[in-house]
Design a protein around this motif. Structure first.
Motif: not given
Length: 138
Positions: A29, A32, A34-35, A104-108
């Motif tokens: 997180s 920064g 996100t993908t 990793v997608r949407d920062g997770r």
């Protein structure tokens, strides 16, 4: 494309699974990004990384017992430089693996509902283990 990298130190108390999902998620997180693709690499030959269920502790207990039966201490091993748990630890690492790749997608991390990331300590005595994390993405 951007990249980020860090190194985690995981302190173990001997043979066990130590979950590091939250530590990795916290670092992720902060990047920064996100993908992308996250790679985790364990820098040891007698500890490993795995993704498995993190809701029921019995799963980890059963896996530790299975690994002990699959590569028992005191077996007919030539390599025992560091004691009777030395070669079995190398075998257990070979079976479970030294690295993971996680989307990793949407920062997770795109882990499933019950999935967690674990460092598997295969030696009897405590260790400080190093895991390198590398993220590439946007």
């Amino acid at each position: 494309m951007q990249q980020a990298q860090t190194e985690f130190t995981i302190y173990t108390d001997g043979k066990a699974f130590t979950e590091l999902t939250e530590e990795v998620a916290a670092w992720l997180s902060q990047t920064g990004l996100t993908t992308g693709l996250l790679t985790l690499f364990c820098r040891h030959t007698s500890a490993s990384l795995l993704i498995n269920e993190n809701a029921a502790p019995a799963v980890q207990h059963d896996l530790l017992h299975w690994l002990s039966r699959a590569a028992p201490e005191g077996g007919p091993y030539e390599h025992d430089d560091e004691g009777p748990d030395d070669m079995p630890a190398h075998i257990r690492t070979m079976v479970t693996g030294a690295s993971l790749s996680i989307p990793v997608r949407d920062g997770r991390m795109a882990l499933g509902t019950w999935q967690g990331i674990f460092l598997a300590e295969h030696r009897t005595r405590p260790h400080a283990r190093s895991v390198v994390a590398h993220l590439i993405g946007d």
